[in-house]
Design a protein around this motif. Structure first.
Motif, PDB file in Angstrom:
ATOM      1  N   ALA A 120       5.329  -4.529   1.833  1.00  0.00           N
ATOM      2  CA  ALA A 120       5.982  -5.651   2.511  1.00  0.00           C
ATOM      3  C   ALA A 120       5.196  -6.084   3.744  1.00  0.00           C
ATOM      4  CB  ALA A 120       7.409  -5.269   2.898  1.00  0.00           C
ATOM      5  N   ALA A 121       4.519  -5.141   4.377  1.00  0.00           N
ATOM      6  CA  ALA A 121       3.727  -5.463   5.574  1.00  0.00           C
ATOM      7  C   ALA A 121       2.400  -6.125   5.223  1.00  0.00           C
ATOM      8  CB  ALA A 121       3.473  -4.196   6.383  1.00  0.00           C
ATOM      9  N   PRO A 143       9.962   5.025   0.304  1.00  0.00           N
ATOM     10  CA  PRO A 143      10.331   3.952   1.249  1.00  0.00           C
ATOM     11  C   PRO A 143       9.152   3.436   2.071  1.00  0.00           C
ATOM     12  CG  PRO A 143      11.423   6.051   1.820  1.00  0.00           C
ATOM     13  CD  PRO A 143      10.818   6.217   0.466  1.00  0.00           C
ATOM     14  N   MET A 144       8.240   4.325   2.456  1.00  0.00           N
ATOM     15  CA  MET A 144       7.117   3.860   3.270  1.00  0.00           C
ATOM     16  C   MET A 144       6.093   3.102   2.428  1.00  0.00           C
ATOM     17  SD  MET A 144       8.165   4.381   6.241  1.00  0.00           S
ATOM     18  CE  MET A 144       6.759   4.022   7.301  1.00  0.00           C
ATOM     19  N   PHE A 172       8.509  -4.948  -4.992  1.00  0.00           N
ATOM     20  CA  PHE A 172       8.057  -5.341  -3.657  1.00  0.00           C
ATOM     21  C   PHE A 172       6.678  -5.984  -3.717  1.00  0.00           C
ATOM     22  CE2 PHE A 172      11.525  -2.555  -2.674  1.00  0.00           C
ATOM     23  CZ  PHE A 172      12.122  -3.164  -1.585  1.00  0.00           C
ATOM     24  N   LEU A 201       2.354   1.338  10.304  1.00  0.00           N
ATOM     25  CA  LEU A 201       2.242   0.121   9.484  1.00  0.00           C
ATOM     26  C   LEU A 201       1.883  -1.110  10.301  1.00  0.00           C
ATOM     27  CD1 LEU A 201       5.060   0.563   6.843  1.00  0.00           C
ATOM     28  CD2 LEU A 201       2.633   1.098   6.680  1.00  0.00           C
ATOM     29  N   ASN A 202       2.059  -1.053  11.616  1.00  0.00           N
ATOM     30  CA  ASN A 202       1.625  -2.164  12.461  1.00  0.00           C
ATOM     31  C   ASN A 202       0.151  -2.470  12.242  1.00  0.00           C
ATOM     32  OD1 ASN A 202       4.126  -2.132  14.451  1.00  0.00           O
ATOM     33  ND2 ASN A 202       3.413  -0.034  14.272  1.00  0.00           N
ATOM     34  N   LEU A 231       9.696  10.600   2.075  1.00  0.00           N
ATOM     35  CA  LEU A 231       9.395   9.354   2.794  1.00  0.00           C
ATOM     36  C   LEU A 231       8.366   8.510   2.057  1.00  0.00           C
ATOM     37  CD1 LEU A 231       9.260  10.466   6.564  1.00  0.00           C
ATOM     38  CD2 LEU A 231      11.237   9.855   5.164  1.00  0.00           C
ATOM     39  N   LEU A 287       3.017   7.351  10.206  1.00  0.00           N
ATOM     40  CA  LEU A 287       2.345   6.257   9.504  1.00  0.00           C
ATOM     41  C   LEU A 287       2.508   4.991  10.326  1.00  0.00           C
ATOM     42  CD1 LEU A 287       0.876   5.612   6.773  1.00  0.00           C
ATOM     43  CD2 LEU A 287       3.082   4.809   5.935  1.00  0.00           C
ATOM     44  N   SER A 293       6.129  -9.781  -2.437  1.00  0.00           N
ATOM     45  CA  SER A 293       5.067 -10.048  -1.455  1.00  0.00           C
ATOM     46  C   SER A 293       4.075 -11.086  -1.949  1.00  0.00           C
ATOM     47  CB  SER A 293       4.305  -8.756  -1.148  1.00  0.00           C
ATOM     48  OG  SER A 293       5.164  -7.795  -0.594  1.00  0.00           O
ATOM     49  N   LYS A 324       6.946   1.093  -0.068  1.00  0.00           N
ATOM     50  CA  LYS A 324       7.565  -0.241  -0.144  1.00  0.00           C
ATOM     51  C   LYS A 324       7.304  -1.010   1.148  1.00  0.00           C
ATOM     52  CE  LYS A 324      11.654   1.210  -2.829  1.00  0.00           C
ATOM     53  NZ  LYS A 324      13.124   1.465  -2.669  1.00  0.00           N
ATOM     54  N   ALA A 325       7.503  -0.326   2.271  1.00  0.00           N
ATOM     55  CA  ALA A 325       7.333  -0.971   3.572  1.00  0.00           C
ATOM     56  C   ALA A 325       5.881  -1.414   3.763  1.00  0.00           C
ATOM     57  CB  ALA A 325       7.760  -0.029   4.690  1.00  0.00           C
TER      58      ALA A 325
END
Lengths: 339, 339, 339, 339
Positions: free
Chosen positions: C289-290, C282-283, C329, C252-253, C279, C250, C333, C285-286
């Protein structure tokens, strides 16, 4: 260097950049396009400093026009570099074979290997005395004893030897025994080690890292050459991709691409490059057809009991077949197989 | 280990393999499927030897069932490893920030950097004295002078320092000055260097290689731990992919995946991981949300004139914003930002 | 467009290029550097024609300065696009959840799925009626019956539905039933299908291909928009890399990078993106956040018996936990989770 | 199928799995290892259902032992498939050349192309009438007019023609004109289109996707074959990697690897595979040496003014040289170049 300004960059942002370009000792050329302004920077100053301007206001991107390597570049030396090792020439019109086991294991194993390599007509004996293994619990090599067994095998067969260097600490020993010093893929950007190799007078066999671009490979060659050692042999040995059918993806495109960019010899290692014995012969043929100056191949007297790399090592019969099958492709490629 | 026989493998080929499996000290379990026979091998012998059987007649593939790392495995130590550096804890319930310039350039530059890092509330000062640069013509670091300037900055601010080690030759010096020793991405599989780090009593900050799997990262940690140094901090810093919009592709999947496999702390470096200052803050937030134990971030008093990595270094204002914006995500993640 | 001439290109080669640049309706700007000549081409002609000049004598490389997409570009529309689907807004300040099984299997299964999705507070029901399966022997979907079961589930719960379109032939049916039409990763560059979607008045949910750059994703959005349908939602769902610990990596960039380049909403799918249920949370959430505008998540009433994608589908309890854990999250954000 | 249980999985978890395996119609074989239990599942039930057990308690991973393709497998048909097109044979002992421009542009351009292709001794005329272009603003092909110009060129030269199919809508027309129907890399997993091709009686030329594994390529061939069309020709045309020196990385390892796995002919396209005219000849030679059954090559009467793919198209002189240089490698490979 070319600086591309963001769409809508202001006149003062552009002025600010041209001023900074001047401060860094470059001359600017401003081109005002339909939507964007581009600034060409001409000069011989420190290009990394121009690159850092990408963080300045109004700048979108900065990229170079020139190659960052010089000594390794074909443009600085048109004729092919030929590395002479005890009378065997690497580069130019020859195609040579480096063969032998992954690791030196025992006196019998390396002598038997050397005998087969010699009898089948290959040109260099390979064998590792210091082994870079993924696991600390795997066989790490016989170290100096391995080097001395290699030297004894050279004595018996007349084959020059190539062996890997892992650490600056081992350089004096390796330098003393080896005819060619190998830098493995995982150390391709171990710049300290490269600099030390630059001070050796032995040829350096530099393997491409698993995810290194060919420009990075040439920059690593440049590290060695910039210290004074011009005898560098490049080796393509497979890169990392998404494909799982082979252990690595041997990238033969690198062969003609490198030949254009550099005068250094280019060797291909289909054993590590594919990790599959059944692909070694066809990919060796293909490498030669693509223009390789040599092939490195793992061969073990009995791969089923090898301490390392058994799965990708040819056995003696298979190796004999390998030598027989690649020879016509060397000839068709207009090269010579030293006998 | 599981051995899969080829479709149509003969009874004698199967027998031959079970005999060899026995010779290597393993017990075989033969399963005859619809089209293929599978042989399970149970035992604690040398698995690499079983792997080499892939070259035997009738064998299609061989693969492992167990993980190759032991000391680094979560299964061997349930509770999180917490590395204590002068009272600052890495791992467990904290989230820490390592910040500073790519290279130590001058006394003023590193002191100014340290002051900003300290004032903005970050926890460690980073800075390179030995620099692994792609080009031999680029700035290579101030070496011992750089280490001594870092130490002076620590004196002034109380910040513990982290700096990179490139060569075994520099270990005595780096070990003397650094609070944490960093092994860079390009040296992740420099096994000689890893072994030497295993003998240091300083924590080791181990960066994932650009094309290293997370299993390889853990095997490199195992190298250090197997020599007796259990204080290893892992760092995700971007991998190589086909995408060219960022310098590297920061792989945040590695964070929760590593957290399952290992008890070691996991830090993320979005500066190298993306190579773009505009992605540093969002990806730092994302890393924290994914469960990272810390963030490493490049900050320079004046990125436009940095000797290295200017394009990916935050300036002081941007870094202040970074610290302010990530803090709420640390809290939401149930972690503590040491003040 | 920038044309870089080879080192040593002759004056007549340079003249030949400037003449050709003029013939194609561009104005040339010649910059003579230390070693190379660079020609900037300004104009609004066909850039592909300039690109073909790379085959002309003396030319080393040609590259563009402008982005090739227009309608999708942030530079052509500063404010975020907000897609309104039956009153639920995608983009802008909201973060929405699309959830449901990979495939519609039975009436009970999809109704139970819809009930759980609704009760846990998610916003869209997903489910495939036409399934792109790697194997022709795998379940291919219920087709129109699946669409009609989805519509019935919408009836019961009020949840708008999103489902995948595989072929122009199915467009009339899918268009009639779906609230959002999904184009899967494997069809991201199925340009015929994209053009047809451009004529629909339903929003299009466009998934990034497994090895597509974000520029290619935006070009595919441009295909849809250039036919008149401006309601395009982009979705990051994992790319192919060398890492085998997860099914996909994945990326996220892509979220903050896309947010800079385009005004279109960006959703993240951690189920396909990682292929691992452990995963997903957590991904997710990430991703939030991104800066993601939404999360797509596979949930099945009983993953162990799912017809497809069981290994990456959350079960109802796990999905409830997912919704509870991502909510904080969303708030941190600065976004709103529509209730 | 092999199920690996987690280290420490309980007896009841193991029992639960063996019960479920039985419910799905498989027989279990439990192997209790040193640290982990492995369950072999034998039977011919739905393997995807076994795979979904990875979400069950105590399970670590599940993986297949058999290949998922059947009709395409070498194990189901030992002898090479030979596709006969108007008397020209593809596969078996021949090596054929498909050449022509990327797009059909004008009557003169395609007639001139066909004349050159014929005169230089190549065997098939390629040319696109429907073009999959990254940008909606690029030339999209002449459509039916292009097909009809191709047919006229066939009339004049006797060369059979190959052209790309983009959409099921165009199948009747393309089927009527083409001798071989090409499915491009971007449509390799357009399963709807593959199924329709399976109903045509024209041979299908199936290009590997840019990030498709060779197993996925074979599964896509299986889609076509499972509908009754057994005349499938596979084509390697470059994959996506991190390397930027070439547009794609031509993966010649796929040639011998495919030859082992399948009886279908394998062709290589070095024009798309590298995107660089200077690499076309060496990589064509290498492809032949690796065992390719044919080469596809882009040639344009005047690449500098081509509507598409100019940068990777050979001009007539270069193409003549290409044909002359590859011929000796065909012979050395023990193949025949149909005259």
């Amino acid at each position: 260097m070319i600086i591309v300004m963001k769409k809508g960059a202001s006149a003062s942002e552009i002025q600010d950049i041209t001023r900074k370009v001047g401060d860094l000792g470059f001359k600017d050329h401003v081109i005002s396009g339909e939507t964007k302004t581009v600034i060409g920077c001409v000069g011989s100053g420190d290009k990394a400093r121009i690159k850092a301007l990408v963080t300045a206001a109004g700048v979108e991107s900065v990229f170079p026009v020139s190659k960052p390597y010089k000594l390794a570049a074909r443009s600085s030396k048109q004729e092919d570099t030929v590395v002479d090792v005890n009378g065997v020439q690497i580069g130019g019109g020859a195609c040579v074979v480096f063969a032998g086991p992954c690791s030196v294991e025992t006196e019998d194993q390396i002598n038997e290997s050397a005998r087969i390599v010699k009898n089948c007509g290959a040109h260099f004996l390979r064998g590792g005395a210091y082994k870079p293994r993924t696991s600390p619990y795997s066989f790490q090599g016989l170290e100096e004893e391995g080097l001395s067994l290699l030297a004894a095998a050279r004595e018996k067969t007349g084959l020059p030897i190539i062996t890997e260097l892992l650490s600056p600490r081992h350089l004096p020993l390796v330098d003393q025994y080896a005819d060619i010093i190998q830098i493995g893929a995982r150390n391709m950007q171990n710049f300290s080690l490269l600099k030390e190799c630059g001070k050796s007078n032995k040829p350096i066999f530099l393997k491409r890292g698993l995810s290194s671009t060919i420009e990075e490979l040439l920059m690593s060659a440049e590290y060695i050459m910039s210290e004074g050692n011009y005898n560098v042999i490049l080796c393509e040995r497979g890169i990392r991709t998404f494909e799982t059918a082979y252990r690595n993806t041997l990238d033969l495109n690198a062969v003609p691409a490198l030949k254009q960019l550099t005068h250094l010899p280019v060797v291909v290692d289909p054993s590590h490059g594919t990790g599959r014995i059944d692909l070694v012969i066809p990919m060796a043929k293909a490498a030669i057809a693509a223009g390789a100056d040599g092939i490195m191949c793992e061969m073990h007297p009995n791969p089923e009991v090898a301490f390392s790399d058994g799965p990708q090592s040819l056995n003696p019969d298979h190796f004999k077949q390998f030598m027989a099958e690649i020879q016509p492709f060397v000839k068709t490629s207009g090269k010579v197989f030293p006998s």
